[in-house]
Design a protein around this motif. Structure first.
Motif, PDB file in Angstrom:
ATOM      1  N   ALA A 171       8.935  -5.385 -12.699  1.00  0.00           N
ATOM      2  CA  ALA A 171       8.743  -3.935 -12.157  1.00  0.00           C
ATOM      3  C   ALA A 171       7.829  -3.225 -11.589  1.00  0.00           C
ATOM      4  N   ALA A 172       6.470  -3.709 -11.557  1.00  0.00           N
ATOM      5  CA  ALA A 172       5.815  -3.734 -11.210  1.00  0.00           C
ATOM      6  C   ALA A 172       5.574  -3.613  -9.229  1.00  0.00           C
ATOM      7  N   TYR A 173       5.930  -4.948  -9.563  1.00  0.00           N
ATOM      8  CA  TYR A 173       6.361  -6.189  -8.070  1.00  0.00           C
ATOM      9  C   TYR A 173       7.058  -5.264  -7.321  1.00  0.00           C
ATOM     10  N   LEU A 174       8.115  -4.969  -7.930  1.00  0.00           N
ATOM     11  CA  LEU A 174       9.234  -4.181  -7.216  1.00  0.00           C
ATOM     12  C   LEU A 174       9.081  -2.697  -6.928  1.00  0.00           C
ATOM     13  N   ARG A 175       8.147  -2.010  -7.449  1.00  0.00           N
ATOM     14  CA  ARG A 175       7.904  -0.816  -6.941  1.00  0.00           C
ATOM     15  C   ARG A 175       7.121  -1.082  -5.974  1.00  0.00           C
ATOM     16  N   ARG A 176       5.911  -2.313  -5.494  1.00  0.00           N
ATOM     17  CA  ARG A 176       5.683  -1.980  -4.524  1.00  0.00           C
ATOM     18  C   ARG A 176       6.318  -2.640  -3.022  1.00  0.00           C
ATOM     19  N   PHE A 177       7.582  -3.459  -3.642  1.00  0.00           N
ATOM     20  CA  PHE A 177       8.930  -3.793  -2.721  1.00  0.00           C
ATOM     21  C   PHE A 177       9.003  -3.021  -1.920  1.00  0.00           C
ATOM     22  N   ALA A 178       9.799  -2.070  -2.754  1.00  0.00           N
ATOM     23  CA  ALA A 178      10.484  -1.139  -2.040  1.00  0.00           C
ATOM     24  C   ALA A 178       9.585   0.253  -1.389  1.00  0.00           C
ATOM     25  N   PHE A 179       8.843   0.422  -2.396  1.00  0.00           N
ATOM     26  CA  PHE A 179       7.666   1.407  -0.985  1.00  0.00           C
ATOM     27  C   PHE A 179       7.739   0.616   0.166  1.00  0.00           C
ATOM     28  N   LEU A 180       6.593  -1.073   0.232  1.00  0.00           N
ATOM     29  CA  LEU A 180       6.481  -1.457   1.991  1.00  0.00           C
ATOM     30  C   LEU A 180       8.217  -1.264   2.292  1.00  0.00           C
ATOM     31  N   CYS A 181       9.472  -1.323   1.747  1.00  0.00           N
ATOM     32  CA  CYS A 181      10.359  -1.282   2.557  1.00  0.00           C
ATOM     33  C   CYS A 181      10.574  -0.227   3.123  1.00  0.00           C
ATOM     34  N   LEU A 182      10.789   0.825   2.804  1.00  0.00           N
ATOM     35  CA  LEU A 182      10.709   2.127   2.692  1.00  0.00           C
ATOM     36  C   LEU A 182      10.148   2.622   3.706  1.00  0.00           C
ATOM     37  N   ALA A 183       7.923   2.196   3.742  1.00  0.00           N
ATOM     38  CA  ALA A 183       7.633   2.763   4.647  1.00  0.00           C
ATOM     39  C   ALA A 183       8.351   2.093   5.972  1.00  0.00           C
ATOM     40  N   GLY A 184       7.967   0.745   5.687  1.00  0.00           N
ATOM     41  CA  GLY A 184       8.106   0.213   6.815  1.00  0.00           C
ATOM     42  C   GLY A 184       9.630   1.164   8.214  1.00  0.00           C
ATOM     43  N   LEU A 185      10.428   1.331   7.047  1.00  0.00           N
ATOM     44  CA  LEU A 185      12.348   1.766   7.430  1.00  0.00           C
ATOM     45  C   LEU A 185      11.560   3.548   8.434  1.00  0.00           C
ATOM     46  N   ALA A 186      10.913   3.858   7.697  1.00  0.00           N
ATOM     47  CA  ALA A 186      10.817   5.447   8.496  1.00  0.00           C
ATOM     48  C   ALA A 186      10.511   5.375   9.511  1.00  0.00           C
ATOM     49  N   THR A 187       9.257   4.138   9.879  1.00  0.00           N
ATOM     50  CA  THR A 187       8.370   3.962  10.764  1.00  0.00           C
ATOM     51  C   THR A 187       8.927   3.440  12.014  1.00  0.00           C
ATOM     52  N   TYR A 188       9.978   3.100  11.536  1.00  0.00           N
ATOM     53  CA  TYR A 188      10.467   2.497  12.456  1.00  0.00           C
ATOM     54  C   TYR A 188      11.668   3.711  12.804  1.00  0.00           C
ATOM     55  N   PHE A 189      11.665   5.025  12.040  1.00  0.00           N
ATOM     56  CA  PHE A 189      12.908   5.606  12.915  1.00  0.00           C
ATOM     57  C   PHE A 189      12.220   6.775  13.708  1.00  0.00           C
ATOM     58  N   ALA A 190      10.796   6.941  13.517  1.00  0.00           N
ATOM     59  CA  ALA A 190      10.018   7.283  13.975  1.00  0.00           C
ATOM     60  C   ALA A 190       9.223   6.856  15.108  1.00  0.00           C
ATOM     61  N   TYR A 191       9.135   5.402  15.088  1.00  0.00           N
ATOM     62  CA  TYR A 191       8.311   5.153  16.297  1.00  0.00           C
ATOM     63  C   TYR A 191       9.338   3.390  16.298  1.00  0.00           C
ATOM     64  N   PRO A 192      10.311   3.695  16.888  1.00  0.00           N
ATOM     65  CA  PRO A 192      10.867   2.351  17.725  1.00  0.00           C
ATOM     66  C   PRO A 192       9.316   1.890  18.868  1.00  0.00           C
ATOM     67  N   ALA A 193       9.653   0.790  18.241  1.00  0.00           N
ATOM     68  CA  ALA A 193       9.087  -0.538  18.766  1.00  0.00           C
ATOM     69  C   ALA A 193       9.318  -1.672  19.195  1.00  0.00           C
ATOM     70  N   ALA A 194       9.269  -2.434  20.549  1.00  0.00           N
ATOM     71  CA  ALA A 194       9.797  -3.461  21.400  1.00  0.00           C
ATOM     72  C   ALA A 194       8.993  -4.849  20.972  1.00  0.00           C
ATOM     73  N   PRO A 195       9.290  -6.170  20.463  1.00  0.00           N
ATOM     74  CA  PRO A 195       8.860  -7.000  20.670  1.00  0.00           C
ATOM     75  C   PRO A 195       8.239  -7.501  22.232  1.00  0.00           C
ATOM     76  N   PRO A 196       7.628  -8.705  22.075  1.00  0.00           N
ATOM     77  CA  PRO A 196       6.627  -9.533  23.172  1.00  0.00           C
ATOM     78  C   PRO A 196       8.761  -9.762  24.115  1.00  0.00           C
ATOM     79  N   TRP A 197       9.449 -10.604  22.940  1.00  0.00           N
ATOM     80  CA  TRP A 197      10.287 -11.283  23.679  1.00  0.00           C
ATOM     81  C   TRP A 197      11.607  -9.707  24.396  1.00  0.00           C
ATOM     82  N   TRP A 198      11.698  -8.919  23.546  1.00  0.00           N
ATOM     83  CA  TRP A 198      12.292  -8.164  24.149  1.00  0.00           C
ATOM     84  C   TRP A 198      11.155  -7.260  25.867  1.00  0.00           C
ATOM     85  N   ALA A 199      10.434  -6.811  25.676  1.00  0.00           N
ATOM     86  CA  ALA A 199       9.438  -6.708  26.306  1.00  0.00           C
ATOM     87  C   ALA A 199       9.712  -7.824  27.933  1.00  0.00           C
TER      88      ALA A 199
END
Length: 356
Positions: A171-199
């Motif tokens: 349960a402790a592992y999944l709480r951190r796993f879910a928080f990390l997923c949601l934090a990354g997703l929120a950043t994708y919406f706030a700051y869409p960024a392209a990788p090197p192959w796209w550039a």
């Protein structure tokens, strides 16, 4: 006078343990054969539902001596988690909202940080010019493909092991796993960024090839990356900041580091470093994406850890209930979210308490 045969003695503990080991070896051998056949015939299990089916079947094979209600409990406990992962993967595809992705500042940042080592180039370009041969697959290309694939199974496989051994840590592992997923997703919406192959595709960077899956063809596994290549076409191409690939690699290591003997630390810490090399060399991420991903891991442990301490302190101040009275203590999936849940090892066979 009628005589009856003496009752047969129960098998001794060593005999029972030996039978269990033989049963597990047979079950896991069958599971491995089925997994390899599916891998070669269909592709790598990168879809959350497909990966979950394999992980669930592995848990059944390992604990095949347990009653079926225990295996059904696995499906119940993991259902919401799988649905969240499916929603996460789908939502990534809409994170850019048609906005122009951030590219130039990432290129400039990598050049400023590492240009003195890479002749003014971004590390991806510098590595590919020295290591990448479009006409030949080297041993490191094979290693890169394996490391890249591990992202899709390592974190979930670790969670399965925890579910089998210690439900509180699961349960402790999944709480951190879910928080990390949601934090990354929120950043994708706030700051869409392209990788090197796209550039590179749009002329903003020197030629960069996307080569994260090419290594399998060198060992005759031409179809191994079918699902992965299809998945790469379907997800959001401008969700590069932060790099959750390397964030999850570090997350798994950090979570288990305190319960792992120190002689194994160098091997564990080599995994996020190998993932970093893989992502930068294969054109999937800039180094700055990796560093921000690592920072997110640190914030995840700090924030979730603080929330858990607050929950324990708040729970300790609640009035005590008589034995047998309903306390309203959260269990199951709700308990995972707020800090309650199963007792350690409840209903499962506990093989060990520490990762050796």
């Amino acid at each position: 006078m009628t005589t009856f045969p003496a009752p047969r003695a129960a098998p001794s503990e060593p005999v029972a343990d030996a039978r269990l080991r033989r049963r597990r070896r047979l079950a896991m051998t069958c599971w491995t054969a089925a997994f390899v056949a599916g891998w070669l015939g269909i592709g790598l299990p990168i879809d959350p539902v497909y990966a979950f089916v394999w992980l669930w079947s592995a848990a059944i094979a390992w604990n095949s001596h347990r009653p079926w209600r225990e295996h059904l409990r696995f499906g119940r406990d993991w259902l919401l988690i799988v649905l969240l992962l499916v929603a996460y993967n789908l939502s990534r595809g809409f994170a850019d909202n048609g906005a122009t992705p951030h590219v130039l500042e990432l290129i400039v940042t990598d050049r400023v940080m590492f240009g003195w080592l890479t002749d003014g180039q971004v590390p991806t370009v510098w590595l590919q010019r020295r290591l990448y041969d479009p006409d030949a697959i080297r041993w490191w290309d094979v290693l890169v493909s394996w490391v890249y694939f591990s992202h899709f199974v390592a974190a979930l496989a670790a969670a399965v092991v925890l579910w089998l051994r210690d439900r509180d840590r699961w349960a402790a592992y999944l709480r951190r796993f879910a928080f990390l997923c949601l934090a990354g997703l929120a950043t994708y919406f706030a700051y869409p960024a392209a990788p090197p192959w796209w550039a590179a595709k749009y002329g903003l960077l020197e030629d960069v090839a996307r080569i994260s899956t090419r290594g399998w063809s060198a060992v005759g596994m031409h179809g191994a990356g079918n699902l992965l290549n299809a998945g790469q076409l379907g997800v959001n191409p401008v969700a590069a900041m932060p790099s959750l690939h390397t964030a999850f690699a570090l997350f798994v290591v950090v979570f288990f580091l305190s319960t792992t003997r120190r002689r194994w630390w160098p091997l564990l810490l080599a995994y996020p470093l190998a993932m970093t090399f893989t992502l930068v060399y294969a054109g999937e991420h800039y180094v700055i994406d990796v560093l921000v991903g690592w920072a997110y891991v640190g914030l995840t442990f700090v924030i979730v850890g603080a929330a858990e301490r607050w929950w324990r302190s708040w729970s300790a101040q609640r009035p005590q209930h008589p034995v047998g009275e309903q306390t309203g203590e959260p269990t199951g999936l709700v308990g995972v979210a707020v800090g309650g849940g199963h007792r350690p090892g409840a209903g499962v066979e506990v093989d060990a308490r520490q990762t050796e």
